[in-house]
Scaffold this motif. Structure first.
Motif, mmCIF file in Angstrom:
data_model
loop_
_atom_site.group_PDB
_atom_site.id
_atom_site.type_symbol
_atom_site.label_atom_id
_atom_site.label_comp_id
_atom_site.label_asym_id
_atom_site.label_seq_id
_atom_site.Cartn_x
_atom_site.Cartn_y
_atom_site.Cartn_z
ATOM 1 N N ASP A 198 0.684 -1.171 -0.140
ATOM 2 C CA ASP A 198 0.022 0.185 0.023
ATOM 3 C C ASP A 198 0.950 1.231 0.195
ATOM 4 N N PRO A 199 0.560 2.090 -0.755
ATOM 5 C CA PRO A 199 -0.609 2.306 -1.782
ATOM 6 C C PRO A 199 -0.055 2.216 -3.014
ATOM 7 N N ILE A 200 0.899 1.257 -3.416
ATOM 8 C CA ILE A 200 1.419 1.402 -4.710
ATOM 9 C C ILE A 200 0.447 0.251 -5.397
ATOM 10 N N LEU A 201 0.250 -0.881 -4.743
ATOM 11 C CA LEU A 201 -0.688 -1.879 -5.098
ATOM 12 C C LEU A 201 -2.064 -1.640 -4.421
ATOM 13 N N ASP A 202 -3.010 -2.318 -4.988
ATOM 14 C CA ASP A 202 -4.467 -2.018 -4.609
ATOM 15 C C ASP A 202 -5.240 -3.512 -4.790
ATOM 16 N N GLY A 203 -5.097 -4.639 -3.790
ATOM 17 C CA GLY A 203 -5.666 -5.661 -4.043
ATOM 18 C C GLY A 203 -5.244 -6.810 -3.072
ATOM 19 N N ILE A 204 -4.990 -8.106 -3.670
ATOM 20 C CA ILE A 204 -4.458 -8.979 -2.824
ATOM 21 C C ILE A 204 -3.225 -9.519 -3.592
ATOM 22 N N ILE A 205 -2.192 -10.094 -3.002
ATOM 23 C CA ILE A 205 -0.928 -10.746 -3.542
ATOM 24 C C ILE A 205 -0.901 -12.264 -3.202
ATOM 25 N N GLY A 206 -1.030 -13.123 -4.301
ATOM 26 C CA GLY A 206 -0.924 -14.641 -3.695
ATOM 27 C C GLY A 206 -0.064 -15.380 -4.658
ATOM 28 N N SER A 207 0.146 -16.715 -4.528
ATOM 29 C CA SER A 207 0.853 -17.666 -5.238
ATOM 30 C C SER A 207 -0.094 -17.888 -6.311
ATOM 31 N N PRO A 208 0.562 -18.435 -7.564
ATOM 32 C CA PRO A 208 -0.173 -18.792 -8.745
ATOM 33 C C PRO A 208 -1.413 -19.926 -8.185
ATOM 34 N N GLN A 209 -0.980 -20.682 -7.226
ATOM 35 C CA GLN A 209 -1.790 -21.502 -6.667
ATOM 36 C C GLN A 209 -3.160 -21.001 -6.058
ATOM 37 N N ALA A 210 -2.732 -19.959 -5.096
ATOM 38 C CA ALA A 210 -3.961 -19.198 -4.462
ATOM 39 C C ALA A 210 -4.899 -18.432 -5.284
ATOM 40 N N LEU A 211 -4.357 -18.171 -6.642
ATOM 41 C CA LEU A 211 -4.998 -17.351 -7.254
ATOM 42 C C LEU A 211 -5.724 -18.038 -8.816
ATOM 43 N N ALA A 212 -5.443 -19.530 -8.704
ATOM 44 C CA ALA A 212 -5.939 -20.600 -9.492
ATOM 45 C C ALA A 212 -7.382 -20.309 -10.002
ATOM 46 N N PRO A 213 -8.321 -20.218 -9.098
ATOM 47 C CA PRO A 213 -9.652 -20.102 -9.310
ATOM 48 C C PRO A 213 -10.019 -18.949 -10.160
ATOM 49 N N PHE A 214 -9.189 -18.022 -10.311
ATOM 50 C CA PHE A 214 -9.469 -16.732 -11.097
ATOM 51 C C PHE A 214 -8.706 -16.604 -12.509
ATOM 52 N N ARG A 215 -8.458 -17.946 -12.884
ATOM 53 C CA ARG A 215 -7.790 -17.867 -14.167
ATOM 54 C C ARG A 215 -8.548 -17.506 -15.434
ATOM 55 N N TYR A 216 -9.759 -17.474 -15.168
ATOM 56 C CA TYR A 216 -10.789 -17.261 -16.246
ATOM 57 C C TYR A 216 -10.852 -15.654 -16.447
ATOM 58 N N LEU A 217 -10.196 -14.771 -15.504
ATOM 59 C CA LEU A 217 -10.035 -13.345 -16.059
ATOM 60 C C LEU A 217 -8.798 -12.830 -16.901
ATOM 61 N N PRO A 218 -9.133 -12.047 -17.436
ATOM 62 C CA PRO A 218 -8.126 -11.496 -18.525
ATOM 63 C C PRO A 218 -6.828 -11.124 -17.808
ATOM 64 N N LEU A 219 -5.814 -11.708 -18.255
ATOM 65 C CA LEU A 219 -4.353 -11.542 -17.759
ATOM 66 C C LEU A 219 -3.680 -10.073 -18.244
ATOM 67 N N GLY A 220 -3.599 -9.268 -17.311
ATOM 68 C CA GLY A 220 -2.803 -7.929 -17.331
ATOM 69 C C GLY A 220 -1.345 -7.941 -16.853
ATOM 70 N N SER A 221 -1.119 -6.752 -16.574
ATOM 71 C CA SER A 221 0.240 -6.517 -15.732
ATOM 72 C C SER A 221 0.212 -5.323 -15.143
ATOM 73 N N THR A 222 1.047 -5.318 -14.094
ATOM 74 C CA THR A 222 1.284 -4.044 -13.437
ATOM 75 C C THR A 222 2.929 -3.860 -13.512
ATOM 76 N N VAL A 223 3.268 -2.680 -14.090
ATOM 77 C CA VAL A 223 4.647 -2.577 -13.986
ATOM 78 C C VAL A 223 5.234 -1.221 -13.193
ATOM 79 N N LEU A 224 6.087 -1.623 -12.280
ATOM 80 C CA LEU A 224 6.701 -0.774 -11.465
ATOM 81 C C LEU A 224 7.921 -0.195 -12.044
ATOM 82 N N ILE A 225 8.151 1.028 -12.201
ATOM 83 C CA ILE A 225 9.177 1.697 -12.857
ATOM 84 C C ILE A 225 9.886 2.814 -11.895
ATOM 85 N N LYS A 226 11.424 2.392 -11.901
ATOM 86 C CA LYS A 226 12.471 3.453 -11.053
ATOM 87 C C LYS A 226 13.164 4.503 -11.850
#
Length: 439
Positions: free
Chosen positions: A240-268
């Motif tokens: 927080d506040p860079i991200l907004d949601g939950i962070i989990g392993s691929p297995q933890a988020l497996a039930p939501f694989r049907y959702l479109p896959l995007g990306s969040t890019v953090l830049i320095k």
């Protein structure tokens, strides 16, 4: 008071209804300490006697206030307890606000990134060479956006009504583990994990656990996936506040694989490059793709403003309650003056001056307020200390000194203003009032 503190310590280690128990224990402890203080006010007479060696009239004025306070221990205890309860809640919020502000300043200082770019439906973000030349490093996080029913059970085990909410689902990759968005130290962590490393290991290896980006951690989340309810427990808050949601392993988020896959890019950005200017250039480049580009410094500022607005509401209500308590003290002073007309007349006949009568009445109110302030501060510190150590990670314990001092100063000023009029009315009592056998 000891029973309330002991009960809190036990509840925080064994129960989940901590907030309710906290606000039940505060008035119990405040009333207990108020009774103890009023029952031992006679000890202050020794100080008044010592002062009497230097000034007999000052001693008489002090003992007048003490005598009236001691004669009505229950009424004095209730008055002191009311002021103490209100002030203790203000102290609690004061400490929590100072704690949060200190944590956010520390986390903001070590934030390793300057810009956040969310691509809702694009897995890779390729910057043009001119923009890439201004970038020092970047981190890409696979992200899905969930919009649907969410149940937030906090504390765990309490019922929660489903509501619609949008949350980003961030996949825990090796790069994210090595370079967390706000550093490896968590703002907050569930008390059952002995350290941050244990929480990281649990989230990586156990799909029932996730991180999220909000302050509270004693939380269980329930989502709705294609195959039914999906429940996840929160190990700590991170990002927080860079991200907004939950962070989990691929297995933890497996039930939501049907959702479109995007990306969040953090830049320095590279040294010498203005992050806001670079963020504007990236936004213009990916505007057609629906990218959300934000300078992280702006996210910090928005969070701080939102928190200050949120924190000001309960403090404002507590200060309003304090005003009501002070007005009740003024009403008690006026009533006491009316009831004491004969005794004040006796004092005037014995040689008390008008100024000494005024000083005695005002001193009684000031002494009552002082006792309430001391009891409130002790109650607030003790209960908040148990709350923080029983529910959150142990962190430095501090105050917003200026805010607390301003509250106490305003409280004393209001008490003096509220009791001056009854005190002046008492001073006008004629000595002949002493001759009346009944009011």
């Amino acid at each position: 008071a000891a029973w309330a503190l002991t009960s809190l310590a036990v509840v925080f280690s064994t129960s989940t209804s901590r907030g309710v128990d906290l606000f039940l224990a505060i008035p119990v402890m405040a009333l207990g300490l108020s009774l103890a203080v009023v029952s031992n006010v006679r000890l202050l007479e020794r100080a008044a006697s010592a002062v009497g060696n230097a000034s007999g009239r000052l001693r008489a004025t002090l003992r007048l206030a003490l005598a009236y306070l001691v004669r009505r221990p229950m009424r004095a205890s209730l008055t002191i307890g009311t002021l103490a309860t209100l002030l203790s809640v203000i102290v609690l919020y004061n400490i929590l606000i100072a704690k949060f502000a200190n944590q956010t300043r520390q986390s903001d200082a070590r934030a390793p990134y300057d810009i956040s770019v969310l691509m809702p439906t694009q897995q890779a973000v390729v910057l043009p060479p001119a923009l890439q030349a201004q970038v020092a490093t970047s981190l890409s996080i696979p992200t899905r956006s969930y919009l649907g029913p969410v149940q937030v059970s906090s504390p765990v085990g309490t019922p929660a009504l489903p509501h619609q909410e949008r949350l980003s689902l961030y996949e825990l990759t090796p790069d994210l583990v090595s370079n967390p968005p706000m550093g490896r130290d968590m703002t907050n962590r569930l008390h059952q994990f002995p350290n941050d490393a244990a929480a990281w290991r649990t989230v990586q290896n156990d799909p029932s656990w996730v991180f999220w980006t909000r302050f509270n951690t004693d939380v269980q989340l329930t989502f709705v996936g294609p195959e039914g309810a999906v429940t996840r427990s929160i190990a700590g808050d991170l990002g927080d506040p860079i991200l907004d949601g939950i962070i989990g392993s691929p297995q933890a988020l497996a039930p939501f694989r049907y959702l479109p896959l995007g990306s969040t890019v953090l830049i320095k950005a590279k040294p010498g490059v203005d992050p806001r200017v670079l963020a504007g250039q990236i936004r213009a480049e990916f505007l057609a793709e629906g990218a959300e580009v934000t300078a992280i410094a702006d996210l910090f500022r928005q969070r701080d403003v939102a928190f200050q607005l949120f924190a000001s509401v309960p403090v404002l209500f507590m200060r309003m309650g304090m005003v009501i308590g002070i007005l009740s003290l003024a009403i008690l002073a006026l009533r006491a003056v009316v009831q004491r007309r004969r005794s004040i007349g006796v004092l005037r006949a014995l040689g008390y001056r008008r100024g000494e009568v005024v000083a005695g009445v005002v001193t009684e109110a000031a002494l009552t307020t002082t006792c309430g302030a001391l009891v409130g501060i002790v109650t607030g510190i003790a209960t908040t200390y148990l709350y923080l150590n029983g529910t959150l990670i142990a962190t430095p314990f501090g105050f917003d000194v200026l805010s607390l001092a301003a509250t106490i100063g305003l409280m004393f000023a209001a008490v003096l203003l509220a009791t001056v009029a009854p005190a002046l009315a008492a001073a006008r009592t004629p000595p002949a009032q002493a001759l009346r056998l009944q009011e």
